[in-house]
Design an enzyme around this catalytic site. Structure first.
Site, PDB file in Angstrom:
ATOM      1  N   ASP A  51      -0.517   4.643 -13.132  1.00 35.16           N
ATOM      2  CA  ASP A  51      -1.371   5.589 -13.219  1.00 35.16           C
ATOM      3  C   ASP A  51      -0.795   6.995 -13.286  1.00 35.16           C
ATOM      4  O   ASP A  51       0.353   7.147 -13.113  1.00 35.16           O
ATOM      5  CB  ASP A  51      -2.406   6.072 -11.990  1.00 35.16           C
ATOM      6  CG  ASP A  51      -3.930   6.557 -12.740  1.00 35.16           C
ATOM      7  OD1 ASP A  51      -4.913   5.918 -12.476  1.00 35.16           O
ATOM      8  OD2 ASP A  51      -3.863   7.760 -12.870  1.00 35.16           O
ATOM      9  N   ASP A  80       2.339   7.013 -18.032  1.00 39.03           N
ATOM     10  CA  ASP A  80       1.589   7.658 -19.068  1.00 39.03           C
ATOM     11  C   ASP A  80       1.273   6.486 -20.243  1.00 39.03           C
ATOM     12  O   ASP A  80       2.009   6.350 -20.742  1.00 39.03           O
ATOM     13  CB  ASP A  80       2.172   9.180 -19.722  1.00 39.03           C
ATOM     14  CG  ASP A  80       1.078   9.501 -20.946  1.00 39.03           C
ATOM     15  OD1 ASP A  80       0.173   8.826 -21.282  1.00 39.03           O
ATOM     16  OD2 ASP A  80       1.454  10.587 -21.264  1.00 39.03           O
ATOM     17  N   VAL A  81       0.043   5.943 -20.338  1.00 34.36           N
ATOM     18  CA  VAL A  81      -0.097   4.832 -21.066  1.00 34.36           C
ATOM     19  C   VAL A  81      -0.081   5.172 -22.577  1.00 34.36           C
ATOM     20  O   VAL A  81      -0.033   4.387 -23.442  1.00 34.36           O
ATOM     21  CB  VAL A  81      -1.610   4.150 -20.819  1.00 34.36           C
ATOM     22  CG1 VAL A  81      -1.465   3.408 -19.766  1.00 34.36           C
ATOM     23  CG2 VAL A  81      -2.748   5.199 -21.224  1.00 34.36           C
ATOM     24  N   ASN A 115      -6.705  -0.764 -18.319  1.00 35.66           N
ATOM     25  CA  ASN A 115      -7.950  -0.025 -17.952  1.00 35.66           C
ATOM     26  C   ASN A 115      -7.812   1.353 -18.149  1.00 35.66           C
ATOM     27  O   ASN A 115      -8.979   1.842 -18.336  1.00 35.66           O
ATOM     28  CB  ASN A 115      -8.097  -0.454 -16.484  1.00 35.66           C
ATOM     29  CG  ASN A 115      -9.064   0.414 -15.858  1.00 35.66           C
ATOM     30  OD1 ASN A 115     -10.297   0.114 -16.079  1.00 35.66           O
ATOM     31  ND2 ASN A 115      -8.454   1.367 -14.970  1.00 35.66           N
ATOM     32  N   TYR A 139     -15.115   8.662 -28.331  1.00 33.70           N
ATOM     33  CA  TYR A 139     -15.016   7.849 -27.097  1.00 33.70           C
ATOM     34  C   TYR A 139     -15.415   6.259 -27.826  1.00 33.70           C
ATOM     35  O   TYR A 139     -14.710   5.412 -27.609  1.00 33.70           O
ATOM     36  CB  TYR A 139     -16.062   7.898 -26.206  1.00 33.70           C
ATOM     37  CG  TYR A 139     -15.869   7.227 -24.905  1.00 33.70           C
ATOM     38  CD1 TYR A 139     -14.689   6.995 -24.058  1.00 33.70           C
ATOM     39  CD2 TYR A 139     -17.150   6.213 -24.714  1.00 33.70           C
ATOM     40  CE1 TYR A 139     -14.669   6.361 -23.092  1.00 33.70           C
ATOM     41  CE2 TYR A 139     -16.901   5.446 -23.532  1.00 33.70           C
ATOM     42  CZ  TYR A 139     -15.616   5.451 -22.799  1.00 33.70           C
ATOM     43  OH  TYR A 139     -15.805   4.580 -21.696  1.00 33.70           O
ATOM     44  N   LYS A 151     -13.049   2.843 -28.458  1.00 35.04           N
ATOM     45  CA  LYS A 151     -13.603   1.607 -27.754  1.00 35.04           C
ATOM     46  C   LYS A 151     -13.951   0.540 -28.764  1.00 35.04           C
ATOM     47  O   LYS A 151     -13.833  -0.591 -28.425  1.00 35.04           O
ATOM     48  CB  LYS A 151     -14.843   2.009 -26.728  1.00 35.04           C
ATOM     49  CG  LYS A 151     -14.527   2.896 -25.433  1.00 35.04           C
ATOM     50  CD  LYS A 151     -13.457   2.098 -24.685  1.00 35.04           C
ATOM     51  CE  LYS A 151     -12.996   3.022 -23.563  1.00 35.04           C
ATOM     52  NZ  LYS A 151     -11.928   2.338 -22.656  1.00 35.04           N
ATOM     53  N   THR A 209     -18.217   5.451 -11.200  1.00 34.54           N
ATOM     54  CA  THR A 209     -16.905   5.674 -10.966  1.00 34.54           C
ATOM     55  C   THR A 209     -16.721   7.166 -11.122  1.00 34.54           C
ATOM     56  O   THR A 209     -17.864   7.586 -11.821  1.00 34.54           O
ATOM     57  CB  THR A 209     -15.991   5.020 -11.771  1.00 34.54           C
ATOM     58  OG1 THR A 209     -16.143   5.638 -13.223  1.00 34.54           O
ATOM     59  CG2 THR A 209     -16.290   3.713 -11.853  1.00 34.54           C
TER      60      THR A 209
HETATM   61  N1  LIG Z   1     -17.432   3.875 -15.490  1.00 36.20           N
HETATM   62  C1  LIG Z   1     -18.086   3.240 -16.545  1.00 36.20           C
HETATM   63  O1  LIG Z   1     -19.246   3.339 -16.637  1.00 36.20           O
HETATM   64  C2  LIG Z   1     -17.289   2.868 -17.762  1.00 36.20           C
HETATM   65  C3  LIG Z   1     -18.013   2.101 -18.722  1.00 36.20           C
HETATM   66  C4  LIG Z   1     -17.524   1.478 -19.660  1.00 36.20           C
HETATM   67  C5  LIG Z   1     -16.028   1.676 -19.834  1.00 36.20           C
HETATM   68  N2  LIG Z   1     -15.404   2.093 -18.833  1.00 36.20           N
HETATM   69  C6  LIG Z   1     -13.997   2.220 -18.888  1.00 36.20           C
HETATM   70  O2  LIG Z   1     -13.293   1.940 -18.017  1.00 36.20           O
HETATM   71  C7  LIG Z   1     -11.732   2.222 -17.722  1.00 36.20           C
HETATM   72  C8  LIG Z   1     -11.762   2.908 -16.368  1.00 36.20           C
HETATM   73  O3  LIG Z   1     -12.783   4.205 -16.256  1.00 36.20           O
HETATM   74  P1  LIG Z   1     -13.126   4.358 -14.885  1.00 36.20           P
HETATM   75  O4  LIG Z   1     -14.746   4.750 -14.966  1.00 36.20           O
HETATM   76  O5  LIG Z   1     -12.740   3.750 -13.699  1.00 36.20           O
HETATM   77  O6  LIG Z   1     -12.715   6.074 -14.907  1.00 36.20           O
HETATM   78  P2  LIG Z   1     -11.763   6.895 -13.847  1.00 36.20           P
HETATM   79  O7  LIG Z   1     -11.843   8.219 -14.574  1.00 36.20           O
HETATM   80  O8  LIG Z   1     -12.545   6.544 -12.646  1.00 36.20           O
HETATM   81  O9  LIG Z   1     -10.372   6.246 -13.842  1.00 36.20           O
HETATM   82  C9  LIG Z   1      -9.483   6.253 -15.022  1.00 36.20           C
HETATM   83  C10 LIG Z   1      -8.097   6.311 -14.551  1.00 36.20           C
HETATM   84  O10 LIG Z   1      -7.271   6.307 -15.747  1.00 36.20           O
HETATM   85  C11 LIG Z   1      -6.121   7.292 -15.527  1.00 36.20           C
HETATM   86  N3  LIG Z   1      -5.768   7.739 -16.536  1.00 36.20           N
HETATM   87  C12 LIG Z   1      -6.207   8.592 -17.461  1.00 36.20           C
HETATM   88  N4  LIG Z   1      -5.382   8.834 -18.644  1.00 36.20           N
HETATM   89  C13 LIG Z   1      -4.032   8.138 -18.242  1.00 36.20           C
HETATM   90  C14 LIG Z   1      -2.916   8.141 -18.981  1.00 36.20           C
HETATM   91  N5  LIG Z   1      -2.704   8.774 -20.129  1.00 36.20           N
HETATM   92  N6  LIG Z   1      -2.056   7.098 -18.377  1.00 36.20           N
HETATM   93  C15 LIG Z   1      -2.367   6.370 -17.175  1.00 36.20           C
HETATM   94  N7  LIG Z   1      -3.580   6.477 -16.479  1.00 36.20           N
HETATM   95  C16 LIG Z   1      -4.363   7.388 -17.067  1.00 36.20           C
HETATM   96  C17 LIG Z   1      -6.866   8.247 -14.577  1.00 36.20           C
HETATM   97  O11 LIG Z   1      -5.895   8.996 -13.877  1.00 36.20           O
HETATM   98  C18 LIG Z   1      -7.689   7.351 -13.574  1.00 36.20           C
HETATM   99  O12 LIG Z   1      -7.171   7.268 -12.469  1.00 36.20           O
HETATM  100  C19 LIG Z   1     -11.831   3.513 -18.998  1.00 36.20           C
HETATM  101  O13 LIG Z   1     -11.140   2.695 -20.002  1.00 36.20           O
HETATM  102  C20 LIG Z   1     -13.000   3.629 -19.262  1.00 36.20           C
HETATM  103  O14 LIG Z   1     -13.570   4.020 -20.625  1.00 36.20           O
HETATM  104  C21 LIG Z   1     -15.931   2.877 -17.948  1.00 36.20           C
END
Ligand SMILES: NC(=O)c1ccc[n+]([C@@H]2O[C@H](COP(=O)([O-])OP(=O)(O)OC[C@H]3O[C@@H](n4cnc5c(N)ncnc54)[C@H](O)[C@@H]3O)[C@@H](O)[C@H]2O)c1
Length: 254
Positions: A37, A57-58, A84, A152, A156, A187
């Site tokens: 992360d 940093d991804v 993720n 977004y 995706k 989340t």
């Molecule tokens: N929560 C939802 O409803 C939902 C729905 C569809 C898709 N998603 C996808 O699931 C994934 C996780 O989402 P989430 O809800 O857990 O979000 P979240 O914000 O709780 O977690 C995302 C994590 O990614 C990390 N991150 C951000 N930029 C980064 C980078 N450049 N390098 C490394 N780490 C980085 C953040 O620090 C955080 O810990 C995302 O790709 C999101 O688009 C989530």
């Protein structure tokens, strides 16, 4: 015996939300799990779950090279990558700033591309019937349009087709690649949406009433279990697939 015993797995964005839920289930199933992360709080999350942590940093290729080099040199190989990490943004297309669009693409799409590129290179060195499984987090928004979802949704949607290309190119050498399309999972990514309204509890109720199943998803139970299935050899014949985990959200018209 855990379903992921002996697997070496990276989960990006594991400091929070879905990544932490997926990492929890991976550890429970016996995988040696490395959370990465950009947020150093991932270290404490990893410790609590019994995982390892690396800062990453991804969106930066050098960070991918360092991460995969370190995992392979410390643990011997890479079996599973869950791409993720992601960020959310919402604005009408005519109000979307180029910098915001670019940042979303850098993290959500370029980050997944770089992860696939470097994971495939590492997994090609594996031997045996199954050489690796890559799991990419897309969204239901990667399957259809969404108001405010220019950046977004495009990112995706890109993840969905990138997944199929990676799957096609590597199917014959037993490296699989699938996408997960979550609906609304509870989340911190939702925090800005609730923070923008006067009555977050009312908005939560409204959202839940619109979901056919009647409640939001849970990171570990709903997305974690799907990621475990895609990471194990139980899903050996599944590649290039779109696994929708949305409580029925995309069944019909809203
Ligand atoms: N929560 C939802 O409803 C939902 C729905 C569809 C898709 N998603 C996808 O699931 C994934 C996780 O989402 P989430 O809800 O857990 O979000 P979240 O914000 O709780 O977690 C995302 C994590 O990614 C990390 N991150 C951000 N930029 C980064 C980078 N450049 N390098 C490394 N780490 C980085 C953040 O620090 C955080 O810990 C995302 O790709 C999101 O688009 C989530």
């Amino acid at each position: 015996m855990g379903r992921l015993n002996d697997k070496i797995a990276i989960v990006t964005g594991g400091a929070s939300g879905l990544g932490a839920g997926i990492a929890q289930r991976f550890v429970e199933e016996g995988a040696l799990t490395i959370i990465t992360d950009i947020n150093p709080e991932g270290e404490a999350v990893a410790k609590r779950l019994g995982a390892e942590f690396l800062t990453q940093d991804v969106s930066a290729e050098s960070s991918w090279v360092d991460t995969i080099d370190e995992v392979v040199s410390r643990f011997g190989r890479l079996d599973v990558l869950v791409n993720n990490a992601g960020i959310f943004s919402s604005s009408p297309v005519d109000e979307t700033q180029l910098e915001d669009w670019q940042r979303v693409m850098d993290v959500n799409l370029t980050g997944v591309f770089l992860g696939c590129k470097h994971a495939v290179r590492a997994m090609k060195k594996n031997t045996g019937l199954t050489r690796g499984s890559i799991v990419n987090l897309s969204s239901v928004v990667g399957l259809r349009g969404q108001l405010g979802g220019a950046a977004y949704g495009a990112s995706k949607g890109g993840v969905r087709l990138l997944t199929k290309t990676v799957a096609l190119e590597n199917a014959a050498i037993s490296i699989r690649c699938n996408s997960i399309h979550p609906g609304i999972i509870d989340t911190p990514i939702l925090d800005p949406i609730f923070a923008a309204v006067d009555d977050p509890a009312a908005l939560r109720r409204q959202i839940e009433q619109k979901l056919p199943i009647g409640y939001m998803g849970d990171p570990a139970r709903d997305i974690g279990n799907m990621a475990v299935f895609l990471a194990t050899d139980e899903s050996i014949y599944i590649t290039g697939a779109e696994m929708v985990v949305d409580g029925g959200m995309t069944i019909g018209l809203p």
